[in-house]
Design a protein around this motif. Structure first.
Motif, mmCIF file in Angstrom:
data_model
loop_
_atom_site.group_PDB
_atom_site.id
_atom_site.type_symbol
_atom_site.label_atom_id
_atom_site.label_comp_id
_atom_site.label_asym_id
_atom_site.label_seq_id
_atom_site.Cartn_x
_atom_site.Cartn_y
_atom_site.Cartn_z
ATOM 1 N N MET A 442 0.823 -1.234 -0.023
ATOM 2 C CA MET A 442 0.104 -0.028 0.040
ATOM 3 C C MET A 442 0.993 1.126 -0.031
ATOM 4 O O MET A 442 0.493 2.312 -0.820
ATOM 5 N N HIS A 443 1.750 1.190 0.979
ATOM 6 C CA HIS A 443 2.780 2.505 1.100
ATOM 7 C C HIS A 443 3.885 2.182 2.029
ATOM 8 O O HIS A 443 3.738 1.328 2.789
ATOM 9 N N GLU A 444 4.760 3.031 1.911
ATOM 10 C CA GLU A 444 6.081 2.864 2.823
ATOM 11 C C GLU A 444 5.545 3.484 4.267
ATOM 12 O O GLU A 444 5.399 4.572 4.325
ATOM 13 N N THR A 445 5.775 2.824 5.070
ATOM 14 C CA THR A 445 5.448 3.497 6.787
ATOM 15 C C THR A 445 6.663 4.067 7.086
ATOM 16 O O THR A 445 6.748 4.732 7.964
ATOM 17 N N PHE A 446 7.689 3.407 7.024
ATOM 18 C CA PHE A 446 9.119 3.891 7.632
ATOM 19 C C PHE A 446 10.214 3.632 6.641
ATOM 20 O O PHE A 446 10.185 2.731 6.182
ATOM 21 N N PRO A 447 10.982 4.575 6.557
ATOM 22 C CA PRO A 447 11.197 6.135 7.300
ATOM 23 C C PRO A 447 10.176 6.971 6.500
ATOM 24 O O PRO A 447 9.845 8.088 7.089
ATOM 25 N N GLY A 448 9.595 6.560 5.209
ATOM 26 C CA GLY A 448 8.504 7.584 4.768
ATOM 27 C C GLY A 448 9.332 8.148 3.388
ATOM 28 O O GLY A 448 10.369 8.447 3.442
ATOM 29 N N LEU A 449 8.462 8.413 2.551
ATOM 30 C CA LEU A 449 8.994 8.772 1.275
ATOM 31 C C LEU A 449 9.718 10.296 1.231
ATOM 32 O O LEU A 449 10.242 10.632 0.242
ATOM 33 N N GLU A 450 9.410 10.876 2.394
ATOM 34 C CA GLU A 450 10.134 12.291 2.482
ATOM 35 C C GLU A 450 11.633 12.081 2.622
ATOM 36 O O GLU A 450 12.245 13.075 2.615
ATOM 37 N N ILE A 451 12.102 10.902 2.993
ATOM 38 C CA ILE A 451 13.373 10.642 3.203
ATOM 39 C C ILE A 451 13.971 10.518 1.730
ATOM 40 O O ILE A 451 13.906 9.258 1.379
ATOM 41 N N GLN A 452 14.805 11.400 1.550
ATOM 42 C CA GLN A 452 15.484 11.251 0.209
ATOM 43 C C GLN A 452 16.772 11.579 -0.048
ATOM 44 O O GLN A 452 17.938 10.910 -0.626
ATOM 45 N N SER A 453 17.243 12.715 0.769
ATOM 46 C CA SER A 453 18.805 13.120 0.711
ATOM 47 C C SER A 453 19.744 12.133 1.464
ATOM 48 O O SER A 453 19.233 11.518 2.223
ATOM 49 N N ASP A 454 21.023 12.054 1.169
ATOM 50 C CA ASP A 454 21.919 11.318 1.823
ATOM 51 C C ASP A 454 21.875 11.466 3.276
ATOM 52 O O ASP A 454 21.932 10.512 4.227
ATOM 53 N N GLU A 455 21.849 13.010 3.753
ATOM 54 C CA GLU A 455 21.863 12.989 5.271
ATOM 55 C C GLU A 455 20.573 12.434 5.775
ATOM 56 O O GLU A 455 20.641 11.798 7.076
ATOM 57 N N ASP A 456 19.332 12.546 5.155
ATOM 58 C CA ASP A 456 18.491 12.197 5.907
ATOM 59 C C ASP A 456 18.141 10.462 5.812
ATOM 60 O O ASP A 456 17.856 10.067 6.912
ATOM 61 N N VAL A 457 18.805 9.854 4.927
ATOM 62 C CA VAL A 457 19.172 8.555 4.867
ATOM 63 C C VAL A 457 19.605 8.080 6.179
ATOM 64 O O VAL A 457 19.230 7.133 6.943
ATOM 65 N N ILE A 458 20.973 8.565 6.266
ATOM 66 C CA ILE A 458 21.743 8.288 7.432
ATOM 67 C C ILE A 458 21.068 8.491 8.589
ATOM 68 O O ILE A 458 21.173 7.808 9.598
ATOM 69 N N ASP A 459 20.640 9.849 8.961
ATOM 70 C CA ASP A 459 19.743 10.073 10.150
ATOM 71 C C ASP A 459 18.703 9.232 10.395
ATOM 72 O O ASP A 459 18.386 8.702 11.709
ATOM 73 N N ALA A 460 17.848 8.607 9.509
ATOM 74 C CA ALA A 460 16.827 7.802 9.520
ATOM 75 C C ALA A 460 17.392 6.457 10.113
ATOM 76 O O ALA A 460 16.810 5.920 10.903
ATOM 77 N N ALA A 461 18.465 6.005 9.585
ATOM 78 C CA ALA A 461 19.322 4.734 10.145
ATOM 79 C C ALA A 461 19.704 4.879 11.553
ATOM 80 O O ALA A 461 19.574 3.802 12.266
ATOM 81 N N LEU A 462 20.095 6.126 11.804
ATOM 82 C CA LEU A 462 20.563 6.257 13.274
ATOM 83 C C LEU A 462 19.239 6.215 14.285
ATOM 84 O O LEU A 462 19.346 5.746 15.428
ATOM 85 N N ASP A 463 18.305 7.086 13.790
ATOM 86 C CA ASP A 463 17.518 7.360 14.707
ATOM 87 C C ASP A 463 16.137 6.260 14.938
ATOM 88 O O ASP A 463 15.630 6.052 15.753
ATOM 89 N N GLY A 464 16.078 5.555 13.538
ATOM 90 C CA GLY A 464 14.825 4.649 13.517
ATOM 91 C C GLY A 464 15.559 3.286 13.076
ATOM 92 O O GLY A 464 14.800 2.338 12.908
ATOM 93 N N GLY A 465 16.666 3.098 12.871
ATOM 94 C CA GLY A 465 17.403 1.656 12.551
ATOM 95 C C GLY A 465 17.672 0.962 13.678
ATOM 96 O O GLY A 465 17.260 1.206 14.893
ATOM 97 N N TYR A 466 18.411 -0.285 13.552
ATOM 98 C CA TYR A 466 18.715 -1.216 14.693
ATOM 99 C C TYR A 466 20.037 -1.608 14.713
ATOM 100 O O TYR A 466 20.861 -1.444 13.747
ATOM 101 N N CYS A 467 20.636 -1.929 16.012
ATOM 102 C CA CYS A 467 21.759 -2.474 16.055
ATOM 103 C C CYS A 467 21.963 -4.225 15.735
ATOM 104 O O CYS A 467 20.888 -4.793 15.478
ATOM 105 N N GLY A 468 23.032 -4.380 15.012
ATOM 106 C CA GLY A 468 22.802 -5.592 14.543
ATOM 107 C C GLY A 468 23.353 -6.748 15.497
ATOM 108 O O GLY A 468 23.190 -7.874 15.244
ATOM 109 N N TYR A 469 23.912 -6.240 16.499
ATOM 110 C CA TYR A 469 24.311 -7.217 17.742
ATOM 111 C C TYR A 469 25.439 -8.141 17.070
ATOM 112 O O TYR A 469 25.282 -9.259 17.353
ATOM 113 N N HIS A 470 26.401 -7.385 16.488
ATOM 114 C CA HIS A 470 27.636 -8.225 15.924
ATOM 115 C C HIS A 470 28.904 -7.574 16.280
ATOM 116 O O HIS A 470 29.719 -7.355 15.222
#
Length: 532
Positions: A442-470
């Motif tokens: 239906m649609h992307e729920t996270f991080p959302g289509l407003e995330i486009q720039s390089d900086e926004d991608v990394i920020d989304a990974a830091l604020d809404g991503g996960y640790c790999g436990y590795h």
């Protein structure tokens, strides 16, 4: 008299205990701070989520704040026989041939693919059968999901539309590929390191296993380690002495902690913590590398996948009952059902990224928090930069063994990781734009289509991503005097002390680490018994 004291009954420690005690003339003691793994939740593959909030079963390591929102997160580790193999996502990867050959290139002879591949074949009891790259009859059972959700096949088909090769065994080759995740599961039950390597040999008279014993410091006689001091469940201190060697297998967080608490580590860290310096070793706790998972989630148009089976207590109860009857369904599956290895850019010589996908979605959470499955249907994917170059660190903050560690994740601190992370994120979106999965969304729920720039991608990974436990590298091996351990895992500057866990890896193995570290521990036992 004990010959070898192994500290930590995780993936490496269980293998070492098995291998070192094969000779009845060798007496082995394995000590573990946690307790037994008899709780049924340890056996249910997805049961580990119910254990994460219990500090008696899971260590909680808070990190320093990071990312644009300056958040902290909790890194959990298993506090139980089997260590983190008793609470992990069970995905079984072996890494790429080039990963092990890189260890040799870096000055660590004896760790190349020609050594490690035969060990994988020896330890595996692979449900797919024996080949030149797989083994059967070994102590560790690995298998494919028993009844994968149909959406998994559609995700694999989408991967082939992207140009990946669909394979039955994702560990059979090192190219761009996609398939069902191999997992340390047998007949719908978790197959931890304890179940594979420790429990079958608990009856050996020359093997003693002590639980509830928290190692607090190493014991010395001159410049040699003669044992370890531990605090028992009642708070009393017990000294365990080793005639030959002490082997630390506490993992990339607790092993450097014990070394630093015993006076082996960076002088400034020890001085600030109030610990007397015995050996100045700047590398102890440094050079840590960890996977940061970029996340992508979608809402489904139809009520498909696992969410409806797991999102409420009532639905969980029904799903659990069905699991108990036939050992199938989502509770019998690994953390992620489909895995893909791909290149972030087409000109690369091998995959530098991993995708882990499942027909379910969870509400946004921080690592260490309780995971809540969404009520509305969804699919999700997390992706890792396979071989990150960013470095974090681990340091004690006090001489008190109960004081928290200072854990600095160091996520996306290098240009390499940021560049690959951005390219990988766009490939994730490209993946889910392929049919047949695209028509399900239906649609992307996270991080959302407003995330486009390089900086926004990394920020989304830091604020809404996960640790790999590795986490790796905090006691890395290498040929230089500054390296914490040599290629035979002996701690430099100290006699009768070795380290065997993920902390010895100077570079990341491509994928999940549970399988690789068990294979490495198998080889480490040979080095120890040879007296090398």
């Amino acid at each position: 008299m004990i010959d070898y004291v192994i500290v930590g009954a995780g993936s490496a420690g269980c293998v070492l205990a098995n291998r070192l005690s094969e000779d009845p003339r060798v007496h082995v003691l394995l000590i573990e701070a946690g307790g037994s793994d008899r709780n049924p939740l340890y056996q249910i593959p997805k049961g580990f989520g119910k254990l994460f909030d219990d500090p008696t079963k899971v260590w909680h390591y808070p990190t320093r704040p990071f990312g644009p929102s300056a958040q902290s997160e909790i890194w959990p580790r298993g506090r139980v026989l089997g260590g983190s193999s008793s609470i992990n996502g069970m995905v079984y990867n072996r890494g790429h041939q080039a990963d092990y050959d890189e260890l040799v290139r870096l000055g660590n002879p004896g760790w190349g693919w020609d050594t490690i591949l035969p060990i994988f074949r020896a330890i595996e009891d692979n449900a797919l059968g024996a080949t030149e790259t797989r083994g059967v009859g070994g102590p560790l059972h690995v298998s494919l999901p028993r009844d994968p959700d149909p959406l998994c096949e559609e995700m694999i088909a989408a991967g082939t539309a992207l140009g990946l090769t669909a394979v039955v065994d994702v560990n059979e080759s090192d190219g761009e590929r996609i398939g069902h995740a191999m997992a340390t599961i047998k007949d719908g039950r978790r197959f931890s390191a304890a179940r594979a390597f420790l429990h079958p040999v608990r009856g050996r008279r020359n093997l003693t296993v002590v639980t509830g014993a928290l190692a607090t410091e190493l014991l010395f006689e001159g410049d040699k380690v003669i044992g370890v001091r531990a605090r028992d469940a009642k708070g009393g201190l017990v000294d365990y002495l080793a005639r030959r060697e002490v082997v630390l297998s506490l993992g990339s967080l607790a092993t450097p902690k014990l070394l630093q608490s015993s006076g082996i580590g960076p002088s400034d860290v020890l001085r600030a913590a109030g610990v007397e310096l015995r050996l100045d070793r700047a590398g102890v706790g440094a050079h840590m590398r960890e996977h940061r998972c970029l996340a992508l989630k979608f809402r489904l148009k139809e009520d498909l996948g696992y969410n409806r089976l797991l999102s409420t207590p009532a639905q969980q109860g029904v799903t659990a009952l069905k699991y108990l009857l036939n050992r199938k369904g989502p509770l019998a599956a690994p953390a992620y059902d489909v895995i893909a290895f791909l290149k972030s850019r087409p000109e690369l010589d091998r995959p530098d990224a991993q995708l882990l996908m499942g027909p379910w979605s969870v509400a946004t959470y921080k690592a260490g928090e309780t995971v809540a499955v969404e009520r509305e249907p969804g699919v999700s994917v997390v992706a890792e930069v396979l071989r990150p170059t960013s470095e974090g660190s681990v340091a004690i903050t006090s001489a008190d063994p109960d004081a928290p560690l200072r854990v600095d994740p160091g996520y996306f601190g290098s240009d390499h990781d940021r560049r690959v992370g951005v390219d990988l994120f766009h490939r994730m979106r490209e993946f889910f734009a392929q049919e047949p999965i695209a028509s399900r969304l239906m649609h992307e729920t996270f991080p959302g289509l407003e995330i486009q720039s390089d900086e926004d991608v990394i920020d989304a990974a830091l604020d809404g991503g996960y640790c790999g436990y590795h986490a790796i590298g905090t006691c890395a091996m290498g040929p230089d005097d500054a390296d914490v351990v040599d290629s035979r895992l002996r701690v430099r500057g100290v006699g009768n002390l070795r380290v065997m866990d993920c902390s010895v890896l100077p570079t990341m193995v491509s994928g999940n680490l549970n399988g690789p570290i068990m294979a490495m521990a198998w080889h480490a036992a040979e080095l120890i018994l040879d007296g090398a």
